[in-house]
Design an enzyme around this catalytic site. Sequence first.
Site, mmCIF file in Angstrom:
data_model
loop_
_atom_site.group_PDB
_atom_site.id
_atom_site.type_symbol
_atom_site.label_atom_id
_atom_site.label_comp_id
_atom_site.label_asym_id
_atom_site.label_seq_id
_atom_site.Cartn_x
_atom_site.Cartn_y
_atom_site.Cartn_z
ATOM 1 N N ALA A 50 -2.067 5.834 2.053
ATOM 2 C CA ALA A 50 -2.527 5.115 3.244
ATOM 3 C C ALA A 50 -2.583 6.029 4.470
ATOM 4 O O ALA A 50 -3.588 6.060 5.183
ATOM 5 C CB ALA A 50 -1.616 3.916 3.512
ATOM 6 N N ALA A 80 0.847 -1.185 0.000
ATOM 7 C CA ALA A 80 0.000 0.000 0.000
ATOM 8 C C ALA A 80 0.886 1.241 0.000
ATOM 9 O O ALA A 80 1.859 1.319 0.752
ATOM 10 C CB ALA A 80 -0.908 0.005 1.236
ATOM 11 N N CYS A 81 0.550 2.187 -0.852
ATOM 12 C CA CYS A 81 1.305 3.445 -0.937
ATOM 13 C C CYS A 81 1.227 4.193 0.394
ATOM 14 O O CYS A 81 0.144 4.425 0.939
ATOM 15 C CB CYS A 81 0.729 4.308 -2.058
ATOM 16 S SG CYS A 81 1.336 6.004 -2.014
ATOM 17 N N VAL A 82 2.382 4.588 0.903
ATOM 18 C CA VAL A 82 2.439 5.198 2.241
ATOM 19 C C VAL A 82 1.663 6.509 2.308
ATOM 20 O O VAL A 82 0.943 6.776 3.289
ATOM 21 C CB VAL A 82 3.909 5.382 2.696
ATOM 22 C CG1 VAL A 82 4.699 6.304 1.769
ATOM 23 C CG2 VAL A 82 3.977 5.907 4.128
#
Lengths: 90, 130
Positions: free
Chosen positions: B83, B78-80
């Site tokens: 997210a 998941a893209c930080v």
Amino acid sequence: MNSLYIINNPQKLSEALPFIGENDGILLIEDAVVLATSDSAQTHCKNQFALEEDLIARGVKDKSQASWELVDYPRFVELTLTFDKSITWL
Amino acid sequence: MATFSLLVTANPYSSQGQFSAIEFARTLLEQGHNLLRVFFYADGVLVASRLHAPPADEINLTKSWAKLAIEKDIELIACVTAANKRGIVNASEAERNALTGDNLDPAFEISGLGQLTEAMLESDRVITFG
């Protein structure tokens, strides 16, 4: 280079069409499969596909037009390999 | 045999994209292809929370992805940035942002867009589900 245009929203096909060549492919999935039931969605593209299980889920498989080839998930995967790249038009 | 990666931006509960992506992933694996990575971006990251509690007669998308990842050794990333702003955090991001808890499902990892770029370079095909 031929591309597979994956369309999941019926309103997006008309946006994508100017970019789609006759040797590219169009694959209708999710809500966009309703386009395969209508005479009005005629395109210049020679390779037209629609995901059969999404047509069945919406109760409209019987209304699909012969100009759209019905495909299952295994064929969906194959199509992404047959074409050089895939573009999901969101 | 080809190597695929998937980019999933679909919101888990307001579109069909997550279901389509899981079905596509299962099918390509059944056909003997490789799935290198599934990268979750935009609203797609919402599926990475371990706190989803859907009704018992509905599919739990988080568990479906986790099962696939564990059985087939697939990276779920998941893209930080996507997210963090949606309240999906692992322990280190929670600490870094002074938050009181974390909620990332253990089958998922938090990382950056570099992981998407790398997936594009290392995969024969990247398919987007939004």
